[in-house]
Scaffold this active site. Structure first.
Site, PDB file in Angstrom:
ATOM      1  N   TYR A 137      -1.714  -1.431  10.025  1.00 48.14           N
ATOM      2  CA  TYR A 137      -1.704  -1.446   8.556  1.00 48.14           C
ATOM      3  C   TYR A 137      -0.360  -0.934   8.043  1.00 48.14           C
ATOM      4  O   TYR A 137       0.289  -1.578   7.224  1.00 48.14           O
ATOM      5  CB  TYR A 137      -2.848  -0.568   8.049  1.00 48.14           C
ATOM      6  CG  TYR A 137      -3.177  -0.786   6.587  1.00 48.14           C
ATOM      7  CD1 TYR A 137      -3.821  -1.945   6.173  1.00 48.14           C
ATOM      8  CD2 TYR A 137      -2.855   0.162   5.625  1.00 48.14           C
ATOM      9  CE1 TYR A 137      -4.132  -2.154   4.843  1.00 48.14           C
ATOM     10  CE2 TYR A 137      -3.158  -0.032   4.296  1.00 48.14           C
ATOM     11  CZ  TYR A 137      -3.801  -1.193   3.909  1.00 48.14           C
ATOM     12  OH  TYR A 137      -4.104  -1.395   2.586  1.00 48.14           O
TER      13      TYR A 137
ATOM     14  N   LYS B 100       2.258  -3.325   6.108  1.00 51.92           N
ATOM     15  CA  LYS B 100       2.521  -3.044   4.692  1.00 51.92           C
ATOM     16  C   LYS B 100       3.987  -2.659   4.465  1.00 51.92           C
ATOM     17  O   LYS B 100       4.555  -2.957   3.415  1.00 51.92           O
ATOM     18  CB  LYS B 100       1.571  -1.950   4.187  1.00 51.92           C
ATOM     19  CG  LYS B 100       0.102  -2.400   4.155  1.00 51.92           C
ATOM     20  CD  LYS B 100      -0.101  -3.600   3.258  1.00 51.92           C
ATOM     21  CE  LYS B 100      -1.563  -3.967   3.059  1.00 51.92           C
ATOM     22  NZ  LYS B 100      -1.754  -5.084   2.131  1.00 51.92           N
TER      23      LYS B 100
ATOM     24  N   SER C  83       0.885  -1.165   0.000  1.00 53.67           N
ATOM     25  CA  SER C  83       0.000   0.000   0.000  1.00 53.67           C
ATOM     26  C   SER C  83       0.916   1.207   0.000  1.00 53.67           C
ATOM     27  O   SER C  83       2.080   1.097   0.414  1.00 53.67           O
ATOM     28  CB  SER C  83      -0.852   0.019   1.269  1.00 53.67           C
ATOM     29  OG  SER C  83      -1.448   1.292   1.451  1.00 53.67           O
TER      30      SER C  83
END
Ligand code: NAI
Length: 276
Positions: A156, A160, A143
């Site tokens: 997150y 990532k 991401s």
């Protein structure tokens, strides 16, 4: 340079294929004449999606956190189609809140799905791809959040960033052993999907609620459709790119700002998501 992979008549494996970006990749692969192996932890949604695809499709409920399940997926792909040309390690989940408040289980889930899931794909598929000795592609989805850490989504950003590192390590390893396997890092910007459908644990902080509303609004306003996104991904693959940044217009100014911050030893400034 590895030879190019077989697209028409080739086989694509896509994890997390029952929703969002995975569905776009699947439709695009079918449109290009590929055969498909699609996997998702949500079996019903996966079957319903598979029924909408007009092509040769094997749909296998798979939890990417489970290495044995991912190995069974690889086994099934070779049994059914005899080859794999592109593996999309696409499954991923979001968790929001303050780092210290997000429940340990949700932290762990983010790491298990987003990092172990990709690693399990590598473990299960790479030995078989090496044995096959044919050109192949592995596309790991991180991401822009893996490069631009943000508040209220630390699991997150952390997971990532790990995918960014893991993918580059794998790329160098493939080069070291002279494997015909090319690796790509896919870093989506905003894409309309279900990624913010289930971001909360039992404790919902007002700041996290506001953040999720902002992110949902941003995806609705600025997000690409999964089909448009997939089109750009396949263009990047056709160009042989390692870095797949399908939305450079949204991302590049933020990358430049971050690089300058590191170069100038300037304290990082809060990312403004409305700029994405
Ligand atoms: P989505 O939520 O629509 O799709 C993700 C799919 O992964 C779902 O079908 C879900 O059931 C599946 N999944 C979750 N846990 C799983 C597990 N343990 N095993 C197998 N499948 C599992 O979200 P989206 O946006 O399509 O996400 C795809 C990838 O793109 C993810 O890795 C996400 O982090 C990444 N991404 C998405 C962005 C966006 O704006 N939509 C931005 C940056 C990255």
């Amino acid at each position: 340079m590895a030879e190019e992979v077989e697209i028409r008549g080739g086989v694509a494996v896509i994890t997390g294929a029952a929703s969002g970006i995975g569905t776009g990749l699947a439709r695009k692969a079918i449109a290009l004449g590929m055969k498909l192996v699609i996997a998702d932890v949500r079996a019903d949604q996966l079957d319903a999606f598979a029924a909408t695809l007009d092509g040769e499709v094997l749909a296998l409920p798979t939890d990417v956190r489970d290495l044995k399940a991912v190995e069974a997926l690889a086994e099934a792909a070779w049994n059914r189609f005899g080859q794999v040309d592109i593996l999309f390690n696409n499954a991923g989940v979001m968790a929001t809140g303050f780092s210290w408040e997000i429940e340990p289980e949700r932290w762990q889930r983010s790491m298990s799905v987003n990092v172990d899931g990709v690693l399990n794909g590598i473990r299960a598929f790479v030995p078989r791809l090496l044995e096959a000795g044919r050109p192949a592609r592995i596309v790991n989805t991180a991401s822009v959040g893996g490069f631009l850490p943000a508040p209220l989504m630390a699991p997150y950003s952390v997971s990532k960033a790990a995918v960014v590192a893991l993918t580059e390590s794998l790329h160098f390893e493939m080069q070291m052993i002279g494997a015909p396997i090319r690796v790509s890092l896919l870093a989506p910007g905003p894409v309309k999907s279900g990624i913010f459908d289930d971001p909360f644990g039992p404790h919902v902080d007002p700041a996290a609620r506001g953040f999720v509303e902002t992110m949902r609004g941003m995806l609705t306003a600025n997000g690409l459709s999964p089909d448009e996104f997939a089109q750009r991904v396949f263009e990047g693959l056709a160009a042989g790119n390692y870095w797949l940044f399908p939305q450079p217009e949204a991302i590049d100014p933020l990358f430049e700002r971050r690089a300058a911050s590191i170069r100038d030893r300037a304290t990082p400034q809060l990312l403004n998501f409305s700029e994405l």
